[in-house]
Design a protein around this motif. Structure first.
Motif, PDB file in Angstrom:
ATOM      1  N   LYS A  47       0.876  -1.171   0.000  1.00  0.00           N
ATOM      2  CA  LYS A  47       0.000   0.000   0.000  1.00  0.00           C
ATOM      3  C   LYS A  47       0.913   1.220   0.000  1.00  0.00           C
ATOM      4  O   LYS A  47       1.752   1.382   0.897  1.00  0.00           O
ATOM      5  CB  LYS A  47      -0.857  -0.013   1.273  1.00  0.00           C
ATOM      6  N   ILE A  48       0.780   2.051  -1.025  1.00  0.00           N
ATOM      7  CA  ILE A  48       1.655   3.225  -1.143  1.00  0.00           C
ATOM      8  C   ILE A  48       1.174   4.307  -0.160  1.00  0.00           C
ATOM      9  O   ILE A  48      -0.019   4.609  -0.082  1.00  0.00           O
ATOM     10  CB  ILE A  48       1.634   3.779  -2.590  1.00  0.00           C
ATOM     11  N   THR A  51       4.435   9.220  -2.645  1.00  0.00           N
ATOM     12  CA  THR A  51       5.311   8.992  -3.796  1.00  0.00           C
ATOM     13  C   THR A  51       5.740  10.371  -4.300  1.00  0.00           C
ATOM     14  O   THR A  51       5.060  11.358  -4.023  1.00  0.00           O
ATOM     15  CB  THR A  51       4.555   8.167  -4.863  1.00  0.00           C
ATOM     16  N   ALA A  78       8.918   6.124  -3.966  1.00  0.00           N
ATOM     17  CA  ALA A  78       7.777   5.943  -3.054  1.00  0.00           C
ATOM     18  C   ALA A  78       8.163   5.268  -1.744  1.00  0.00           C
ATOM     19  O   ALA A  78       9.259   4.719  -1.606  1.00  0.00           O
ATOM     20  CB  ALA A  78       6.704   5.114  -3.749  1.00  0.00           C
ATOM     21  N   GLY A  80       5.963   2.589   0.999  1.00  0.00           N
ATOM     22  CA  GLY A  80       4.706   1.866   1.192  1.00  0.00           C
ATOM     23  C   GLY A  80       4.783   0.924   2.373  1.00  0.00           C
ATOM     24  O   GLY A  80       5.832   0.792   3.019  1.00  0.00           O
ATOM     25  N   SER A 155       4.125   3.366  -8.784  1.00  0.00           N
ATOM     26  CA  SER A 155       3.690   3.839  -7.456  1.00  0.00           C
ATOM     27  C   SER A 155       2.538   4.843  -7.510  1.00  0.00           C
ATOM     28  O   SER A 155       2.064   5.262  -6.452  1.00  0.00           O
ATOM     29  CB  SER A 155       4.879   4.454  -6.709  1.00  0.00           C
ATOM     30  N   GLU A 158      -2.861   3.330  -5.350  1.00  0.00           N
ATOM     31  CA  GLU A 158      -2.963   3.118  -3.892  1.00  0.00           C
ATOM     32  C   GLU A 158      -2.318   1.798  -3.478  1.00  0.00           C
ATOM     33  O   GLU A 158      -1.761   1.684  -2.389  1.00  0.00           O
ATOM     34  CB  GLU A 158      -4.428   3.165  -3.475  1.00  0.00           C
ATOM     35  N   TYR A 159      -2.423   0.789  -4.364  1.00  0.00           N
ATOM     36  CA  TYR A 159      -1.731  -0.498  -4.133  1.00  0.00           C
ATOM     37  C   TYR A 159      -0.959  -0.842  -5.391  1.00  0.00           C
ATOM     38  O   TYR A 159      -1.400  -0.544  -6.504  1.00  0.00           O
ATOM     39  CB  TYR A 159      -2.731  -1.620  -3.843  1.00  0.00           C
ATOM     40  N   THR A 160       0.195  -1.490  -5.198  1.00  0.00           N
ATOM     41  CA  THR A 160       0.967  -1.955  -6.347  1.00  0.00           C
ATOM     42  C   THR A 160       1.639  -3.273  -5.980  1.00  0.00           C
ATOM     43  O   THR A 160       1.729  -3.625  -4.796  1.00  0.00           O
ATOM     44  CB  THR A 160       2.002  -0.895  -6.799  1.00  0.00           C
ATOM     45  N   THR A 176       7.840   9.604   6.053  1.00  0.00           N
ATOM     46  CA  THR A 176       7.666   8.975   4.740  1.00  0.00           C
ATOM     47  C   THR A 176       7.870   9.968   3.596  1.00  0.00           C
ATOM     48  O   THR A 176       8.328   9.591   2.523  1.00  0.00           O
ATOM     49  CB  THR A 176       6.270   8.330   4.622  1.00  0.00           C
ATOM     50  N   CYS A 180      10.748   8.668   0.815  1.00  0.00           N
ATOM     51  CA  CYS A 180      10.406   8.354  -0.582  1.00  0.00           C
ATOM     52  C   CYS A 180      11.451   8.917  -1.547  1.00  0.00           C
ATOM     53  O   CYS A 180      11.701   8.333  -2.600  1.00  0.00           O
ATOM     54  CB  CYS A 180       8.998   8.825  -0.944  1.00  0.00           C
TER      55      CYS A 180
END
Ligand code: NAD
Ligand code: ZN
Ligand code: ZN
Length: 388
Positions: A47-48, A51, A78, A80, A155, A158-160, A176, A180
């Motif tokens: 879950k990012i 970024t 990013a 996550g 990124s 929301e999810y990758t 964060t 990043c």
């Protein structure tokens, strides 16, 4: 919803979430619902949190032909949180904070084991639109159409899903919106000075292009004790900005009259700079940077990403007799799994500056503003928050 609390429900299942899709070259990204498949063998779904935008995103977004592929999800700087892991992944677990890195590091091959290289042989770096091992995509849009990956990260979603060879566990206490930056640009510039060039104290540096990468080279050169840091940029605003990063002299190629930039630098330095860094990605700038290197020992480090078909030309006798050297530097020569931790520690110890590189922050819905700011030369790094 945060990564930890939803993960037990979502592991092994597809996740519907929002992503910014680049549908056509140079056209604004469109935020749409996408489906992110679960991670396969060796893969991790993350879950990012946030970024940032690098010029390589902009270059590939504008490019009409391969290696650019559309529709795609761009983004590669990013931080996550691990949502779930695929089979065979033991290095990270659900809830870990991670930085994805576009350069693979398997930790096992001859290059990954060597101190001299950061170019993995088992997973060679390539501009592929697919996942590393299976050459397929984990993204589909709401109509079931396949979306291409970008630089193994993607990124701007929301999810990758990222292969474990592209993930580095990070210290979760680092903010964060600073961590990043270590995912690409700032690490690349700092690494280019520290590892590729191995800049010595007292030397003279010339940096062509004072964006995030170029000013990170200035930061790395400052850490190495460089005496003089000459910045070259067409954007006059970079003169004042450069001073904050230790740039001692500024050359605007538009203000050199009938002289070339290299003639100006050779005059300023009495023969040329010890190290020249090309941080634009333009053939003519590479040639000027080479000409600005001091004969005998000057070194040109190429960092800019030009069109992949671009050819450079150097006079054979000049190259033979100049004593200069030329090297490319991908990710600043850094080894992702070991060197990122070192940079994190130097930041926490207040040696390495990261805060100064963040000039703008926007919400995910305003992601196109980040592109505008970079193309207009107004930002160094714009942090994009996924869910603030
Ligand atoms: P940026 O847009 O922030 O900075 C580029 C700077 O170059 C700007 O300040 C611009 O005004 C200046 N510039 C443009 N044309 C110029 C010219 N002809 N002469 C002098 N200055 C000029 O971009 P960035 O994020 O710092 O990225 C810089 C380059 O590095 C890009 O090509 C990017 O793709 C590449 N890059 C390489 C690596 C790597 O691993 N080698 C990693 C990240 C980025
Ligand atoms: Zn390897
Ligand atoms: Zn980058």
């Amino acid at each position: 919803m945060d990564g930890k609390s939803c993960s037990s429900n979502t592991a092994g299942k597809p996740i519907r979430c929002k992503a910014a899709i680049a549908r056509k070259p140079g056209e604004p990204l469109v935020i749409e619902e996408v489906i992110v498949a679960p991670p396969k063998h060796g893969e991790v779904r993350i879950k990012i949190i946030c970024t940032s935008l690098c010029h390589s995103d902009v270059t590939l977004w504008k490019l009409k032909d391969p290696p650019a592929n559309f529709p795609t999800i761009l983004g590669h700087e990013a931080v996550g949180v691990v949502e779930s892991v695929g089979e065979g992944v033991h290095e990270v677990v659900e809830g870990d904070t991670v930085i994805p890195i576009f350069l693979p590091d398997c930790g096992e091959c001859i290059d990954c084991l060597s101190e001299k290289s950061n170019l993995c042989t088992k997973f060679p770096f390539k501009l592929s639109p697919w996942m590393e091992r299976e050459e397929t995509s984990r993204f589909t849009d709401a109509n079931g159409e396949t979306l291409y990956h970008f630089l193994s990260i993607s990124s701007f979603s929301e999810y990758t899903v990222v292969d474990i060879v592209h993930l580095v566990k990070t210290d979760p206490t680092i903010p964060t919106n600073r961590a990043c930056l270590l995912g690409c640009g700032i690490s690349t510039g700092v690494g280019a000075a520290l590892k590729t060039a191995k800049v010595e104290a007292g030397t003279t540096i010339a940096i062509f292009g004072l964006g995030g990468i170029g000013l990170a080279v200035a930061e790395g050169s400052r850490l190495c004790g460089a005496k003089r840091i000459i910045g070259v940029d067409l954007n006059q605003d970079k003169c004042e900005l450069g001073k904050k990063f230790g740039v001692t002299d500024f050359v605007n190629p538009g203000n050199c009259g009938d002289k070339t930039v290299s003639q100006v630098i050779i005059e300023m330095t009495g023969g040329g700079a010890d190290y020249c860094f090309e941080c634009v990605g333009m053939k003519s700038v590479v040639h000027e940077a080479y000409s600005s290197c001091r004969k005998g020992w000057g070194k040109l480090v190429m960092l800019g990403y030009d069109h992949p078909d671009t050819m450079l030309s150097f006079n054979s006798f000049e190259l033979l007799s100049s004593g200069k050297s030329i090297t490319g530097s991908i990710f600043g020569g850094l080894k992702p799994k070991s060197d990122i931790r070192i940079l994190e520690k130097r930041y926490m110890d207040k040696e390495l500056r990261l805060d100064e590189f963040v000039t703008h922050e926007v919400d995910f819905k305003d992601i196109n503003t980040a592109f505008d700011l970079m193309t207009e030369g107004k930002s160094l790094r714009c942090v994009i928050w996924m869910n603030k």
